[in-house]
Scaffold this active site. Structure first.
Site, PDB file in Angstrom:
ATOM      1  N   ASP A   1      45.206  38.066  41.027  1.00  0.00           N
ATOM      2  CA  ASP A   1      43.850  37.656  41.406  1.00  0.00           C
ATOM      3  C   ASP A   1      43.477  38.076  42.821  1.00  0.00           C
ATOM      4  OD1 ASP A   1      43.331  36.469  38.963  1.00  0.00           O
ATOM      5  OD2 ASP A   1      44.205  34.559  39.572  1.00  0.00           O
TER       6      ASP A   1
ATOM      7  N   THR B   1      50.104  37.498  42.992  1.00  0.00           N
ATOM      8  CA  THR B   1      49.022  37.138  42.081  1.00  0.00           C
ATOM      9  C   THR B   1      48.146  38.350  41.832  1.00  0.00           C
ATOM     10  OG1 THR B   1      47.000  35.869  41.735  1.00  0.00           O
ATOM     11  CG2 THR B   1      47.618  36.213  44.004  1.00  0.00           C
TER      12      THR B   1
ATOM     13  N   MET C   1      40.289  39.548  33.740  1.00  0.00           N
ATOM     14  CA  MET C   1      40.773  38.281  34.283  1.00  0.00           C
ATOM     15  C   MET C   1      40.177  37.986  35.664  1.00  0.00           C
ATOM     16  SD  MET C   1      44.785  37.967  33.210  1.00  0.00           S
ATOM     17  CE  MET C   1      45.257  37.355  31.580  1.00  0.00           C
ATOM     18  N   GLY C   2      40.096  36.708  35.982  1.00  0.00           N
ATOM     19  CA  GLY C   2      39.534  36.258  37.256  1.00  0.00           C
ATOM     20  C   GLY C   2      38.651  35.057  37.004  1.00  0.00           C
ATOM     21  N   ARG C   3      39.235  33.885  37.135  1.00  0.00           N
ATOM     22  CA  ARG C   3      38.496  32.666  36.845  1.00  0.00           C
ATOM     23  C   ARG C   3      37.523  32.352  37.989  1.00  0.00           C
ATOM     24  NH1 ARG C   3      37.582  30.603  31.978  1.00  0.00           N
ATOM     25  NH2 ARG C   3      37.411  28.351  31.972  1.00  0.00           N
TER      26      ARG C   3
ATOM     27  N   GLY D   1      52.133  32.490  36.622  1.00  0.00           N
ATOM     28  CA  GLY D   1      52.052  33.621  35.691  1.00  0.00           C
ATOM     29  C   GLY D   1      52.625  34.873  36.320  1.00  0.00           C
TER      30      GLY D   1
ATOM     31  N   GLU E   1      36.128  36.926  33.598  1.00  0.00           N
ATOM     32  CA  GLU E   1      36.168  35.830  32.632  1.00  0.00           C
ATOM     33  C   GLU E   1      35.472  34.582  33.160  1.00  0.00           C
ATOM     34  OE1 GLU E   1      40.184  34.296  31.959  1.00  0.00           O
ATOM     35  OE2 GLU E   1      40.754  34.805  33.993  1.00  0.00           O
TER      36      GLU E   1
ATOM     37  N   GLN F   1      46.707  43.132  30.899  1.00  0.00           N
ATOM     38  CA  GLN F   1      46.294  43.506  32.261  1.00  0.00           C
ATOM     39  C   GLN F   1      47.178  42.830  33.318  1.00  0.00           C
ATOM     40  OE1 GLN F   1      42.269  41.636  33.369  1.00  0.00           O
ATOM     41  NE2 GLN F   1      42.696  40.711  31.396  1.00  0.00           N
ATOM     42  N   ARG F   2      47.766  41.711  32.973  1.00  0.00           N
ATOM     43  CA  ARG F   2      48.632  41.012  33.909  1.00  0.00           C
ATOM     44  C   ARG F   2      50.097  41.400  33.733  1.00  0.00           C
ATOM     45  NH1 ARG F   2      51.552  36.932  33.511  1.00  0.00           N
ATOM     46  NH2 ARG F   2      50.686  35.756  31.776  1.00  0.00           N
TER      47      ARG F   2
END
Lengths: 412, 412
Positions: free
Chosen positions: A142, A140, A186-188, A11, A243, A298-299
Site C-alpha cells: 500500500d 506493505t 488494491m488500496g482501501r 499480508g 478498491e 497483485q500482492r
C-alpha cells in the site's frame, strides 16, 4: 553473545521474504555477536503458542538467495494486535519466552500494525528494564507508511499492476467496437498502487483514460459523464479504480451493491466496486463493459518483482540488524531519497510515530478533478519498479523455497 | 507471383502474434513466390470495411522478433461469422477485394469460428473456381480444437494459471486459521486450462485440493462436503473451478446468483461461479473464504508465456505458408505428438472438420468423482509449459510492438 528472533506479520508482499533473507544473512555474518537466529512461526501469535524455528537447522543450500524471490511469508504470518494495557499478561508471557531463548533483539517485518507491535514491545521492555532491542522492517504494497520515501513491497506490486494493466490495454483494443474495461486495484485507503497504473500509459495511447483513488470523493454521475466523454476519444476505454473509492459521504462504492445482492439461497453477496461500476456503465451508457479485479495476485505474485524492490527489501533487513547491534531499539528502518537521480539512504524512524498513521497519496498529484494522476508521480514511482525478476523455473513453473508451513506438517 | 493476406480473429492469446510473426517471416523469405504481405485490420470484418496494411511498410527493426512476445492481436481482431448462405453478397464482396489485391493465399489465425471462416471461404472459392488458398492457424487458450494434440496459446495460459495458482497457494497458507480460497479459471465448456492448476501441486502440498471442470456435473451439496473434508486435512484449502461448471440439469453455477442480485439502482448483477461458491462456503461452512477470478490476464498476459508455446505458434504460422505454397487449401495446421519424450510433427487437417466441434477434457482423466485430475494429464501438459519468457523490459515494464490499432489513429 545473544540470540535473535525474527517474525513476519500481516499480508505478505512479493518481497517480505527478501527482508527476512536480509535479516538472517546479516545475522549469520555476525557470528561474533549473534549466536542463534530464531524465527517465530505465524508471528507473535504463533510464538505465543510456542512455535519457532532455528534458521540454521532449516536452511538448505542457497535458500537465502532463493528466498529473495519466494512469495508469501516463509515463517507464516498473523494478524495479532497487542493489548494497549501493559498489565495484560501477554507481555509477561512474551518476555518470559524471550528470556528462555536468550533473545537480545527482535525483528518484526510488517506494516502499520507490526510497527505498533514493535512500539509496544519496546515500551514495555523499557518499563521493565529489559535490554532487548526491537526493530521493525517495513513491508506493505500500500506504500502508506509514514516517514519513509516508500515501502518494500510497493515497487513490485506497482510493477505487477503496470505490466498487467498494459497487457489489458493492449488486449482490450483489439475489437473495433466500443468497450469499457474497469480494473479494480488494491488500496482501501491509499491510492498509491492504483496510481502506478499510470506506468502502463504511453504518450500516444491515453489509456488508462481515467484513474480514481480513494483520496478523492467519487461521484457516480461524474464518472458516467467522464466515461461517455472518454469513449468519444477512443473506441476502448480502460478505467483504473482503487478498491476503496468512496463517495463524499464516505460510503464505499463497493457497498452500493450490498443491500440487494443475494444468491439463490438468500445469502447476501458482496462484490467489489469494479463490478458495481461495470453494471453502472452497462446500464447508463449501454456499451460493452467488463470489470477485472486484480485481486490477490497483485500482492502475492513473485514473477513480476522489481529487482530494485527486492534489493532494498533485503538491505532494509540487513540494515536493521546493524542498527540493533549498535543498540538501537523502538525503530523502523526507513528509506530517504537524496540527490540527483535515484539514491536511497537507509534511516531509522521511531516505530511509535509510524504506527496508527497512514501516508495518503498527495493531493497535488491528483489532477483533472480526481480523474487522473500528475506526471510528477511518474518520476517518483519509476525508479521503484526498475530491474527484472530473477526467479528460477523448474518444470515450467517458478521454483521457490518451501515455507515452513508447507514443510512442517505441524504448522499446516 | 501473388500477394498474401493475413487476419487474426477471436480473443487474443499470449502467442497469437507469434503465429502472425511466423506467417509474415516465412512469407518475406519467399520473395520468389510471394510479393506483398497484407494484413486485415480487425479481421474479416475490418477488411470488409477496406482496412488492411502492407506489412513491409509498417514493420520496424526487429518487430517480427518482438511480436513473438507481444500480447493482444497486432492486427486487431473481430468476432464475425460468415453466412451459411453462399448467395449472401459478403462472399462476392470479399472475393472481389481479394482480386483487387491479387491475393493468392489467405491465412486466418483463430479458434473454432475462424476455422469456420476458412472452411466457408475455401468452399465458396472452390464453387466459383478461385485458385486462392485458405489456411487456418490455430489459436485458443481453451485447447478445445479437434484433430490437434493441443493449440497454440494453451501452453502459455496453462503456465500463467500454474504459476499464479502456485503463488496463491503459497500465500494462502501464511495464517494458521482455516481458510478456503476459490480460484475461477477460464473455460466455458472445456476444462483443460483449469486442469493445468495441477501443475501448481507438488506431492507434499496437496493444494489445490479440489479441481472441478465443466465436463463433470457439479453438485453444490457434494462440493460443501468435499470442502469440509479437505479442511480437516490442511488449514487452508485452495479449490480451482472452471468458469463454466454446471449442475446436472446443465444450469451454470454462475447463474445461481442472477435472479436476486441487483445493485442499488435496481440493475441485475452478474457474477462468476467463484463468487457464488465463496458465498456458499461462508454460509454453509462458516470459515474464512475468498474467491479469485483470474479473469483477462490469464488470456492476455505476455509475461508468463511458455517458450515452447511461442516457438510452436511461430512454427505453425510458417508451416502454414509452406502448405499454401504447395497448393494446400481448406486446411488448419495441427500438431501431432510422436515417439518417446516430446516430439511434435506439424500436420494439416481439414478446417471443415475442426469447426463447430469442441475437444472436451477426457473423461478418463477426471478422477475422484469429478473432484480431481489424473496424473496422466501432467505428462500431457508439462512439455507445453516449458521454457521461459523472453520479453524485454523498458522503464520497468514489458516492451512490446505497438499494435496497429494503437499506432494508427483511424483504427482506434
Amino acid at each position: 553473545m545473544y540470540n535473535i528472533l525474527i517474525g513476519q506479520s500481516g499480508g505478505p508482499t512479493a518481497v517480505i521474504n527478501a527482508s527476512l533473507s536480509g535479516v538472517v544473512s546479516r545475522a549469520l555474518e555476525k557470528k561474533d555477536e549473534i549466536d542463534k537466529v530464531y524465527g517465530m512461526v505465524h508471528g507473535i501469535e504463533g510464538f505465543l503458542d510456542g512455535n519457532y524455528i532455528d534458521f540454521e537447522a532449516e536452511l538448505e543450500d542457497d535458500d537465502l538467495e532463493k528466498l529473495k524471490v519466494t512469495p508469501a511469508a516463509y515463517l507464516g504470518s498473523c494478524r495479532f494486535k497487542l493489548s494497549n494495557n501493559f498489565e495484560d499478561e501477554v507481555y509477561q508471557v512474551l518476555f518470559a519466552k524471550f528470556a528462555v531463548l536468550n533473545i537480545g533483539a527482535v525483528f518484526y517485518i510488517g506494516g502499520n500494525d507490526s510497527m505498533d507491535t514493535v512500539d509496544k514491545l519496546s515500551r514495555y521492555g523499557e518499563k521493565i528494564g529489559s535490554s532487548i532491542r526491537f526493530i521493525g522492517i517495513p513491508k506493505t504494497i500500500d506504500n502508506d507508511l509514514m516517514y519513509t520515501d516508500h515501502t518494500p513491497g510497493f515497487g513490485s506490486a506497482a510493477k505487477y499492476v503496470a505490466a498487467t494493466v498494459k497487457d489489458i490495454i493492449w488486449d482490450c483494443g483489439v475489437y473495433k467496437h466500443p468497450s469499457v474495461t474497469i480494473v479494480e486495484i488494491m488500496g482501501r485507503h491509499a491510492g498509491w498502487l492504483t496510481a502506478a497504473a499510470m506506468l502502463a500509459r504511453t504518450e500516444e495511447e491515453k489509456n488508462p483514460m481515467l484513474i480514481y483513488l480513494p483520496e478523492h470523493a467519487f461521484n457516480v454521475t461524474e464518472f458516467v459523464e467522464s466515461v461517455k466523454e472518454a469513449i468519444t476519444k477512443t473506441n476502448y476505454v480502460v478505467v483504473c479504480v482503487s478498491e476503496g473509492i468512496a463517495d463524499k459521504e464516505g460510503k464505499f462504492i463497493c457497498e452500493y451493491g450490498v443491500q440487494a445482492g443475494v444468491d439463490k439461497f438468500g445469502h447476501k453477496m458482496l462484490t467489489g466496486c469494479g463490478k458495481i461500476l461495470e453494471n453502472i456503465v452497462k446500464n447508463e451508457i449501454g456499451c460493452k463493459c467488463r470489470s477485472i479485479e486484480l485481486n490477490l495476485p497483485q500482492r502475492c505474485s513473485a514473477y513480476m518483482t522489481s529487482n530494485t524492490d527486492v534489493m532494498e527489501a533485503f538491505n532494509a533487513g540487513s540494515y536493521g540488524v546493524d542498527a540493533a547491534l549498535k543498540g538501537e531499539t523502538a525503530k523502523m528502518v526507513g528509506f530517504k531519497r537524496y540527490g540527483e537521480g535515484y539514491n536511497i539512504e537507509y534511516v531509522l524512524v521511531d516505530a511509535g510515530s509510524v504506527c496508527n498513521q497512514e501516508k495518503k497519496f498527495p493531493d497535488e498529484w491528483i489532477v483533472n478533478e480526481g480523474r487522473d494522476i500528475a506526471p510528477k508521480f511518474l518520476q517518483y514511482v519509476l525508479p521503484l519498479v526498475k530491474g527484472e525478476n530473477t526467479t528460477r523455473f523448474s518444470e515450467g513453473v517458478p521454483e521457490y523455497v518451501k515455507p515452513i508451513y508447507l514443510k512442517k506438517k505441524q504448522y499446516n
